[in-house]
Design an enzyme around this catalytic site. Structure first.
Site, PDB file in Angstrom:
ATOM      1  N   LEU A  12      -8.912  -3.083  15.526  1.00 43.05           N
ATOM      2  CA  LEU A  12     -10.200  -3.773  15.640  1.00 43.05           C
ATOM      3  C   LEU A  12     -10.695  -3.646  14.298  1.00 43.05           C
ATOM      4  O   LEU A  12     -11.662  -4.464  14.006  1.00 43.05           O
ATOM      5  CB  LEU A  12     -10.893  -2.714  16.576  1.00 43.05           C
ATOM      6  N   ASN A  13     -10.114  -2.984  13.293  1.00 38.38           N
ATOM      7  CA  ASN A  13     -10.732  -2.778  11.941  1.00 38.38           C
ATOM      8  C   ASN A  13     -10.393  -4.098  11.199  1.00 38.38           C
ATOM      9  O   ASN A  13     -11.274  -4.505  10.374  1.00 38.38           O
ATOM     10  CB  ASN A  13     -10.143  -1.556  11.155  1.00 38.38           C
ATOM     11  N   ASP A  70       0.242  -9.643   8.326  1.00 33.12           N
ATOM     12  CA  ASP A  70       0.968  -8.499   8.317  1.00 33.12           C
ATOM     13  C   ASP A  70       0.522  -7.941   6.762  1.00 33.12           C
ATOM     14  O   ASP A  70       0.635  -8.495   5.684  1.00 33.12           O
ATOM     15  CB  ASP A  70       2.569  -8.689   8.603  1.00 33.12           C
ATOM     16  N   PHE A 149     -10.016   2.335   7.058  1.00 29.82           N
ATOM     17  CA  PHE A 149      -8.975   2.718   7.945  1.00 29.82           C
ATOM     18  C   PHE A 149      -7.612   2.741   7.297  1.00 29.82           C
ATOM     19  O   PHE A 149      -7.596   2.563   5.955  1.00 29.82           O
ATOM     20  CB  PHE A 149      -8.898   1.621   8.975  1.00 29.82           C
ATOM     21  N   TYR A 151      -4.747   3.615   4.932  1.00 28.86           N
ATOM     22  CA  TYR A 151      -4.740   4.187   3.603  1.00 28.86           C
ATOM     23  C   TYR A 151      -5.819   4.003   2.594  1.00 28.86           C
ATOM     24  O   TYR A 151      -5.744   4.660   1.599  1.00 28.86           O
ATOM     25  CB  TYR A 151      -3.273   3.812   2.834  1.00 28.86           C
ATOM     26  N   ASP A 152      -6.873   3.596   3.262  1.00 28.18           N
ATOM     27  CA  ASP A 152      -8.003   3.631   2.227  1.00 28.18           C
ATOM     28  C   ASP A 152      -8.673   4.701   1.745  1.00 28.18           C
ATOM     29  O   ASP A 152      -9.103   4.482   0.463  1.00 28.18           O
ATOM     30  CB  ASP A 152      -9.302   2.886   3.354  1.00 28.18           C
ATOM     31  N   HIS A 177      -7.018  -7.351  -0.524  1.00 27.21           N
ATOM     32  CA  HIS A 177      -5.703  -7.997  -0.337  1.00 27.21           C
ATOM     33  C   HIS A 177      -6.176  -9.053   0.798  1.00 27.21           C
ATOM     34  O   HIS A 177      -5.874 -10.157   0.602  1.00 27.21           O
ATOM     35  CB  HIS A 177      -4.511  -6.848   0.034  1.00 27.21           C
TER      36      HIS A 177
HETATM   37  P1  ITT Z   1      -1.730  -5.741  14.212  1.00 27.61           P
HETATM   38  O1  ITT Z   1      -0.184  -5.826  13.902  1.00 27.61           O
HETATM   39  O2  ITT Z   1      -1.946  -5.638  15.517  1.00 27.61           O
HETATM   40  O3  ITT Z   1      -2.565  -6.756  13.472  1.00 27.61           O
HETATM   41  P2  ITT Z   1      -1.660  -3.328  12.592  1.00 27.61           P
HETATM   42  O4  ITT Z   1      -2.534  -2.355  12.518  1.00 27.61           O
HETATM   43  O5  ITT Z   1      -0.135  -3.074  13.325  1.00 27.61           O
HETATM   44  O6  ITT Z   1      -2.278  -4.282  13.484  1.00 27.61           O
HETATM   45  P3  ITT Z   1      -0.195  -4.316  10.436  1.00 27.61           P
HETATM   46  O7  ITT Z   1       1.231  -4.488  11.028  1.00 27.61           O
HETATM   47  O8  ITT Z   1      -0.496  -5.463   9.569  1.00 27.61           O
HETATM   48  O9  ITT Z   1      -1.371  -3.985  11.254  1.00 27.61           O
HETATM   49  O10 ITT Z   1       0.000  -2.927   9.531  1.00 27.61           O
HETATM   50  C1  ITT Z   1      -0.600  -2.875   8.572  1.00 27.61           C
HETATM   51  C2  ITT Z   1      -0.926  -1.315   8.322  1.00 27.61           C
HETATM   52  O11 ITT Z   1      -0.852  -1.224   7.062  1.00 27.61           O
HETATM   53  C3  ITT Z   1      -2.170  -0.549   8.797  1.00 27.61           C
HETATM   54  O12 ITT Z   1      -1.802   0.065  10.184  1.00 27.61           O
HETATM   55  C4  ITT Z   1      -2.638   0.366   7.907  1.00 27.61           C
HETATM   56  O13 ITT Z   1      -1.840   1.551   7.949  1.00 27.61           O
HETATM   57  C5  ITT Z   1      -1.922  -0.439   6.726  1.00 27.61           C
HETATM   58  N1  ITT Z   1      -3.144  -1.339   6.214  1.00 27.61           N
HETATM   59  C6  ITT Z   1      -3.249  -2.615   6.237  1.00 27.61           C
HETATM   60  N2  ITT Z   1      -4.226  -2.946   5.561  1.00 27.61           N
HETATM   61  C7  ITT Z   1      -5.014  -2.011   5.043  1.00 27.61           C
HETATM   62  C8  ITT Z   1      -6.159  -1.736   4.683  1.00 27.61           C
HETATM   63  O14 ITT Z   1      -7.058  -2.916   4.600  1.00 27.61           O
HETATM   64  N3  ITT Z   1      -6.669  -0.737   4.323  1.00 27.61           N
HETATM   65  C9  ITT Z   1      -5.796   0.569   4.482  1.00 27.61           C
HETATM   66  N4  ITT Z   1      -4.556   0.419   5.229  1.00 27.61           N
HETATM   67  C10 ITT Z   1      -4.224  -0.868   5.390  1.00 27.61           C
END
Ligand code: ITT
Length: 194
Positions: A12-13, A70, A149, A151-152, A177
């Site tokens: 959701l974030n 991803d 959310f 590692y922010d 990113h």
């Molecule tokens: P979906 O696959 O459903 O999109 P997810 O949370 O599993 O959601 P990812 O597979 O892309 O998303 O995993 C990304 C992880 O990397 C996420 O759970 C965070 O721990 C980290 N991450 C990605 N983008 C981030 C951000 O902008 N800030 C902080 N942590 C981030």
């Protein structure tokens, strides 16, 4: 007319960030909005591969144009871990446990360079297009900030004195990113529209 696009995510974030980035141009529907409750397997060995698995799943099962991202954190001193395992680095225990594990592995480490990477896969009329965004930074030794959310709270982008979690969404969305990759996606979509 505002067009609809599916963003294949359960996060959701991420949905909020991307809705705000595409506001006024696209109505962004996430997996919940289209009634998709499947836990789409992310079994590829790269960000691009996993993003493609997510977007392809929606196209194949819902016949809607779709994009997925991803994303993850790559820490130089940890051989670019957690990388594609960012969401499940500490198993299924969630964001806080993942962050704690990175902090623990980085204890006493001088080289604190890290980057966030996003790869977006768009599938339009059956064809796949990829867009990448990267932001370089350093890892703090403890959490600071309440926003965002993942590692922010430990990621300080280069050129800033604050972590992503100390920025509001608007600030983070100017430099992140995901924003960089999404701006490439938006530029591509706009080209298609003319
Ligand atoms: P979906 O696959 O459903 O999109 P997810 O949370 O599993 O959601 P990812 O597979 O892309 O998303 O995993 C990304 C992880 O990397 C996420 O759970 C965070 O721990 C980290 N991450 C990605 N983008 C981030 C951000 O902008 N800030 C902080 N942590 C981030």
């Amino acid at each position: 007319m505002i067009r609809q696009l599916v963003f294949a995510t359960n996060n959701l974030n991420k949905t909020k960030e991307v809705r705000s980035l595409l506001a006024g141009q696209y109505e962004v529907l996430n997996l919940q909005d289209i009634g998709c409750t499947t836990d789409i397997p992310e079994t590829a060995d790269s960000f691009a591969g996993n993003a493609g698995l997510k977007s392809r799943f929606v196209v194949d099962n819902y016949q809607l144009d779709c994009f997925a991202d991803d994303s993850g954190l790559e820490v130089e001193a940890l051989n670019n871990e957690p990388g594609i395992y960012s969401a499940r680095y500490a198993g299924e225990r969630g964001d806080a446990a993942n962050l704690d594990l990175v902090l623990q592995k980085m204890e006493g480490q001088q080289n604190r360079a890290a980057r966030f990477r996003t790869v977006v896969s768009l599938i339009q009329n059956g064809e796949e297009f990829l867009f990448e965004g990267l932001i370089q930074g350093t890892l703090r030794e403890s959490r600071t900030g309440e926003n965002g959310f993942g590692y922010d709270p430990i990621f300080q982008p280069d050129g800033y004195e604050v972590t992503f979690a100390e920025m509001d969404m608007e600030q983070k969305n100017k430099i992140s990113h995901r924003a960089i990759a999404m701006h490439k996606l938006i530029a591509f979509l706009k080209e298609q529209a003319v």
